[in-house]
Design an enzyme around this catalytic site. Structure first.
Site, PDB file in Angstrom:
ATOM      1  CB  THR A  30      -0.509  14.008   0.191  1.00 14.09           C
ATOM      2  OG1 THR A  30       1.077  14.624   0.502  1.00 14.09           O
ATOM      3  CG2 THR A  30      -0.303  12.072  -0.160  1.00 14.09           C
ATOM      4  CG  ASN A  47      -2.496  25.073  14.891  1.00 18.69           C
ATOM      5  OD1 ASN A  47      -2.894  24.335  14.421  1.00 18.69           O
ATOM      6  ND2 ASN A  47      -1.891  25.347  15.134  1.00 18.69           N
ATOM      7  CD  GLU A  87       1.122  19.371  11.267  1.00 15.78           C
ATOM      8  OE1 GLU A  87       2.387  20.172  12.005  1.00 15.78           O
ATOM      9  OE2 GLU A  87       0.404  20.829  10.144  1.00 15.78           O
ATOM     10  NE  ARG A 104       5.400  20.863   1.454  1.00 12.91           N
ATOM     11  CZ  ARG A 104       4.259  20.627   0.533  1.00 12.91           C
ATOM     12  NH1 ARG A 104       3.508  21.258   0.317  1.00 12.91           N
ATOM     13  NH2 ARG A 104       3.027  20.038   1.810  1.00 12.91           N
ATOM     14  CG  ASP A 149      -3.521  13.869   3.596  1.00 11.81           C
ATOM     15  OD1 ASP A 149      -4.855  13.687   3.324  1.00 11.81           O
ATOM     16  OD2 ASP A 149      -2.910  13.726   2.752  1.00 11.81           O
ATOM     17  N   GLY A 150      -3.400  17.698   5.652  1.00 11.48           N
ATOM     18  CA  GLY A 150      -3.746  18.768   7.224  1.00 11.48           C
ATOM     19  C   GLY A 150      -4.430  19.426   7.683  1.00 11.48           C
TER      20      GLY A 150
HETATM   21  C1  LIG Z   1      10.596   6.153  -6.464  1.00 12.30           C
HETATM   22  C2  LIG Z   1       9.265   5.892  -6.605  1.00 12.30           C
HETATM   23  C3  LIG Z   1       9.640   5.822  -5.072  1.00 12.30           C
HETATM   24  C4  LIG Z   1       7.030   6.826  -4.653  1.00 12.30           C
HETATM   25  C5  LIG Z   1       6.416   5.752  -3.686  1.00 12.30           C
HETATM   26  C6  LIG Z   1       5.928   6.884  -2.643  1.00 12.30           C
HETATM   27  C7  LIG Z   1       5.297   6.199  -1.633  1.00 12.30           C
HETATM   28  C8  LIG Z   1       4.418   6.843  -1.190  1.00 12.30           C
HETATM   29  C9  LIG Z   1       3.419   6.643  -0.495  1.00 12.30           C
HETATM   30  C10 LIG Z   1       2.751   8.220   0.398  1.00 12.30           C
HETATM   31  C11 LIG Z   1       1.784   7.599   1.806  1.00 12.30           C
HETATM   32  C12 LIG Z   1       1.576   9.045   2.208  1.00 12.30           C
HETATM   33  C13 LIG Z   1       0.835   9.237   3.160  1.00 12.30           C
HETATM   34  C14 LIG Z   1       0.260  10.147   3.685  1.00 12.30           C
HETATM   35  C15 LIG Z   1       1.153  11.129   4.030  1.00 12.30           C
HETATM   36  C16 LIG Z   1       0.329  12.319   4.622  1.00 12.30           C
HETATM   37  O1  LIG Z   1      -0.544  13.005   5.271  1.00 12.30           O
HETATM   38  C17 LIG Z   1       1.137  13.754   4.459  1.00 12.30           C
HETATM   39  C18 LIG Z   1       0.613  15.344   4.784  1.00 12.30           C
HETATM   40  O2  LIG Z   1       0.375  15.245   3.333  1.00 12.30           O
HETATM   41  P1  LIG Z   1      -0.020  16.976   3.344  1.00 12.30           P
HETATM   42  O3  LIG Z   1       0.619  17.463   2.993  1.00 12.30           O
HETATM   43  O4  LIG Z   1      -1.359  16.460   2.142  1.00 12.30           O
HETATM   44  O5  LIG Z   1      -1.447  17.255   4.227  1.00 12.30           O
HETATM   45  N1  LIG Z   1       1.647  13.834   3.393  1.00 12.30           N
HETATM   46  C19 LIG Z   1       3.446  13.064   3.876  1.00 12.30           C
HETATM   47  O6  LIG Z   1       3.287  12.647   4.438  1.00 12.30           O
HETATM   48  C20 LIG Z   1       3.907  13.080   1.972  1.00 12.30           C
HETATM   49  C21 LIG Z   1       4.864  11.587   2.017  1.00 12.30           C
HETATM   50  C22 LIG Z   1       5.083  11.945   0.565  1.00 12.30           C
HETATM   51  C23 LIG Z   1       6.173  11.667   0.316  1.00 12.30           C
HETATM   52  C24 LIG Z   1       6.927  10.680  -0.604  1.00 12.30           C
HETATM   53  C25 LIG Z   1       8.365   9.957  -1.020  1.00 12.30           C
HETATM   54  C26 LIG Z   1       8.381  10.463  -2.809  1.00 12.30           C
HETATM   55  C27 LIG Z   1       9.541   9.484  -2.091  1.00 12.30           C
HETATM   56  C28 LIG Z   1      10.406   9.585  -3.608  1.00 12.30           C
HETATM   57  C29 LIG Z   1      11.783   9.317  -4.061  1.00 12.30           C
HETATM   58  C30 LIG Z   1      12.383   8.853  -4.365  1.00 12.30           C
HETATM   59  C31 LIG Z   1      13.572   8.152  -4.889  1.00 12.30           C
HETATM   60  C32 LIG Z   1      14.098   8.586  -6.430  1.00 12.30           C
HETATM   61  C33 LIG Z   1      14.826   7.264  -6.867  1.00 12.30           C
HETATM   62  C34 LIG Z   1      15.667   7.537  -8.276  1.00 12.30           C
HETATM   63  N1  LIG Z   2      -4.727  30.156   6.675  1.00  8.85           N
HETATM   64  C1  LIG Z   2      -4.102  29.362   6.670  1.00  8.85           C
HETATM   65  N2  LIG Z   2      -2.381  30.244   6.953  1.00  8.85           N
HETATM   66  C2  LIG Z   2      -1.014  29.082   7.138  1.00  8.85           C
HETATM   67  N3  LIG Z   2      -1.393  27.540   6.595  1.00  8.85           N
HETATM   68  C3  LIG Z   2      -2.395  27.243   7.207  1.00  8.85           C
HETATM   69  C4  LIG Z   2      -3.003  28.149   7.175  1.00  8.85           C
HETATM   70  N4  LIG Z   2      -5.323  27.199   7.343  1.00  8.85           N
HETATM   71  C5  LIG Z   2      -4.326  25.937   7.625  1.00  8.85           C
HETATM   72  N5  LIG Z   2      -3.395  26.131   7.289  1.00  8.85           N
HETATM   73  C6  LIG Z   2      -2.046  24.469   7.864  1.00  8.85           C
HETATM   74  O1  LIG Z   2      -1.456  24.334   6.692  1.00  8.85           O
HETATM   75  C7  LIG Z   2      -0.535  23.030   6.557  1.00  8.85           C
HETATM   76  C8  LIG Z   2      -0.936  22.431   5.650  1.00  8.85           C
HETATM   77  O2  LIG Z   2      -2.233  22.512   4.913  1.00  8.85           O
HETATM   78  P1  LIG Z   2      -2.660  21.289   3.752  1.00  8.85           P
HETATM   79  O3  LIG Z   2      -3.863  22.148   3.961  1.00  8.85           O
HETATM   80  O4  LIG Z   2      -2.740  19.827   4.370  1.00  8.85           O
HETATM   81  O5  LIG Z   2      -2.069  21.261   2.050  1.00  8.85           O
HETATM   82  P2  LIG Z   2      -1.238  20.650   2.276  1.00  8.85           P
HETATM   83  O6  LIG Z   2      -1.109  19.636   1.099  1.00  8.85           O
HETATM   84  O7  LIG Z   2      -0.526  21.298   0.483  1.00  8.85           O
HETATM   85  O8  LIG Z   2       0.093  20.375   2.893  1.00  8.85           O
HETATM   86  C9  LIG Z   2      -1.343  22.581   7.643  1.00  8.85           C
HETATM   87  O9  LIG Z   2      -0.620  22.253   8.555  1.00  8.85           O
HETATM   88  C10 LIG Z   2      -2.494  23.816   8.502  1.00  8.85           C
HETATM   89  O10 LIG Z   2      -2.838  23.799   9.178  1.00  8.85           O
END
Ligand SMILES: CCCCCCCCCCCCC/C=C/[C@@H](O)[C@H](COP(=O)(O)O)NC(=O)CCCCCCCCCCCCCCC
Ligand SMILES: Nc1ncnc2c1ncn2[C@@H]1O[C@H](COP(=O)(O)OP(=O)(O)O)[C@@H](O)[C@H]1O
Ligand SMILES: [Ca+2]
Length: 530
Positions: A215, A147, A484, A284, A171-172
């Site tokens: 992501t 933040n 989030e 993760r 994306d965060g």
């Molecule tokens: C069996 C393989 C299934 C793959 C399904 C993949 C669906 C992926 C759709 C992703 C939509 C992502 C929307 C974005 C979300 C992001 O805003 C948000 C934050 O991103 P940041 O950490 O970079 O800040 N990211 C997320 O919430 C992460 C969502 C990712 C979900 C990945 C799920 C993987 C599922 C794997 C299932 C495995 C089943 C295997 C059974 C043998």
């Molecule tokens: N310096 C920092 N220390 C810890 N957390 C942070 C810092 N800067 C940003 N963040 C927080 O880290 C989280 C994840 O950031 P993001 O850039 O989306 O990485 P990721 O894609 O690996 O989740 C966000 O919720 C953001 O608010």
């Protein structure tokens, strides 16, 4: 002399035409009026020569890994004399100064812990040199805590001192910048974010994303790739892509904004579990995804939604959102019409439909493995077509995907379809609706009876929810709001059409426009084709 893009259109008035040397050949080079470029003079040993560097899309675009990637390319011309070189330098310089869409001053926030913790390296090694070549001045802040960027934008920055904000991270981090900018814009305009139906004031500054996260869905969905150099070049070129933002409220209190995924059930549970495993980095999500899949939890609740107008298509119409998208244009026009006339559909007498001032609400109750709202395709490297492949970036709608209780095998088939070309919605337990607003109430919600009592539809829906299933005690999931976790399960969501703009141009169609190529035509003429 160095030019980083040389984009010449036919049938444009000629500004300058000379015979120059290119690779030991004499070529006729023509400078047309429509020329987009960045450049600066460089020292050159040969006094009577000039060098041009061109930004073009990588000509190897046919390779899948290079798809939608942009690269910096060089073309070097040699001039006959210093006067000729100066004439070219000056003319191009003059043209560039007219390109006011290109940013000159940027505010950059780097999250050093995003993704594989390479944000700082990516910015310093791959992006900063391009910005400096483009004569863009930067104010760089490496964040010290979560933040930091949001609060800095909200309260401290003089927004008039910059032409755009860049976030380096996932994306965060983008979400932080959106919250900072949108909240700041509303407070500067004295708009109350706590009113779910409030029209919000669009942000003046554009946002750039240098992808370095886990992501990178927002970058991927708006450029077609998650390549930092491509994003840097979109910023330098001053591209502009409007984008919808969803506001999320609980009980008439503002919770958060969302631009990509709002997910309850499966994606909420994946996120909740993965937060404890941040040390694992991007993998993760795969680990927690597998764990959540095996848990196979479903949740009961009621969804109510206000469908989008028919002219915005539907989530299965196979119309992809592409650069200069017509559906998004329609969406923006609808928004203007609706603000003048809120009634666009007559109420119908149906127990599952509720009327309010702005249309007919539909109510669906059930047991769900997942409830997802995708305001854009949510394409990312894990799922190149995304959660809702035909969702639009800037049409004022979100695609509401309801995945009902199903067997593990069927749910796995549904998930796998996100990674290949099969239709993930073509399954009996999945339905998808294009909506402008929606609400969710988990079964046994105490709070929802208080939700938005000022609104007729709200009251009726709440009554239904509270009386329909009085004695069940299935646990609640959490909402995943762009990565989030939201503190409440009962939420109201409204889409705000084109509230922000990105330094991007959406995903481009096909490959012909993807490449700026040049060719030496017989007779030693040089021309460019787009
Ligand atoms: C069996 C393989 C299934 C793959 C399904 C993949 C669906 C992926 C759709 C992703 C939509 C992502 C929307 C974005 C979300 C992001 O805003 C948000 C934050 O991103 P940041 O950490 O970079 O800040 N990211 C997320 O919430 C992460 C969502 C990712 C979900 C990945 C799920 C993987 C599922 C794997 C299932 C495995 C089943 C295997 C059974 C043998
Ligand atoms: N310096 C920092 N220390 C810890 N957390 C942070 C810092 N800067 C940003 N963040 C927080 O880290 C989280 C994840 O950031 P993001 O850039 O989306 O990485 P990721 O894609 O690996 O989740 C966000 O919720 C953001 O608010
Ligand atoms: Ca949208």
């Amino acid at each position: 002399m160095l030019i980083s893009e040389f984009f010449i259109m036919v049938n444009q008035p000629t500004l300058l035409s000379s015979q120059l040397f290119y690779e030991n050949r004499v070529v006729e080079v023509t400078l047309n009026r429509v020329m987009l470029g960045l450049w600066k003079e460089i020292e050159t040993r040969r006094k009577r020569s000039a060098s041009f560097n061109c930004i073009s899309k990588d000509v190897s675009y046919t390779e899948r890994t290079k798809h939608h990637c942009w690269r910096c390319k060089d073309i070097i011309f040699h001039c006959l004399d210093k006067a000729q070189r100066q004439q070219w330098v000056q003319t191009i310089n003059n043209q560039l100064s007219l390109l006011s869409i290109r940013p000159k001053r940027l505010l950059v926030y780097i999250n050093p812990y995003s993704g594989k913790q390479r944000g700082k390296w990516i910015y310093e090694q791959r992006v900063a040199p391009l910005f400096s070549r483009a004569s863009i001045s930067t104010d760089v802040i490496v964040t010290e805590s979560a933040n930091h960027a949001r609060d800095h934008l909200k309260t401290e920055v003089d927004l008039k001192q910059c032409d755009g904000v860049v976030c380096v991270g996932g994306d965060g981090m983008f979400s932080e910048v959106v919250h900072g900018l949108v909240s700041r814009t509303q407070s500067d305009s004295r708009v109350d974010q706590n009113q779910p139906n409030q029209d919000l004031v669009p942000c003046a500054l554009r946002i750039g994303i240098i992808p370095a996260g886990s992501t990178d869905c927002i970058c991927y969905s708006t450029t077609g790739t998650n390549d930092p150099v491509t994003s840097a070049l979109h910023i330098i070129m001053g591209d502009s892509q409007p984008m919808d933002v969803c506001s999320v409220h609980h009980n008439n209190t503002f919770l958060r904004y969302s631009v990509s995924l709002l997910g309850y059930g499966f994606y909420g549970d994946v996120l909740t579990d993965s937060e404890r495993k941040r040390w694992m980095g991007p993998s993760r999500y795969d680990f927690s995804g597998l764990k959540t899949f095996l848990t196979h939890q479903y949740y009961e609740g009621t969804v109510a939604f206000l469908p989008a107008k028919d002219n915005l298509g539907n989530p299965r119409d196979k119309i992809k959102c592409r650069t200069r998208c017509h559906i998004c244009e329609q969406g923006a026009n609808n928004g203007q019409l609706l603000s003048g006339d809120h009634v666009y559909k007559m109420a119908e007498e149906n127990s599952d439909e509720e009327t309010s001032g702005d249309g007919v609400w539909r109510v669906i109750r059930g047991k769900f493995l997942a409830i997802n709202a995708a305001c854009m395709s949510c394409a990312c490297p894990r799922s190149p077509r995304g959660l809702s492949p035909y969702a639009h970036l800037a049409d004022g709608t979100t695609d509401l995907i309801l995945v009902r209780k199903a067997s593990r095998l069927d749910f796995l088939r549904h998930l796998i379809r996100h990674t290949n070309k099969d239709d993930q919605f073509d399954m009996s337990f999945v339905e998808v609706h294009r909506v402008r607003r929606f609400r969710f109430a988990p079964k046994h919600s105490n709070v929802i009876s208080e939700v938005d009592l000022s609104e007729t539809s709200g009251k009726k829906i709440c009554n239904q929810v509270c009386t329909a299933h009085p004695n069940n005690d299935t646990g609640h999931s959490n909402w995943n709001c762009d990565g989030e976790i939201l503190p409440h399960a009962d939420i109201q969501v409204s889409v705000h059409c084109q509230l922000i703009r990105l330094f991007a141009r959406g995903v481009e169609r096909g490959t012909t426009f993807d490449t700026y190529t040049w060719s030496v035509i017989e007779g030693s003429n040089l021309s460019w084709q787009a």
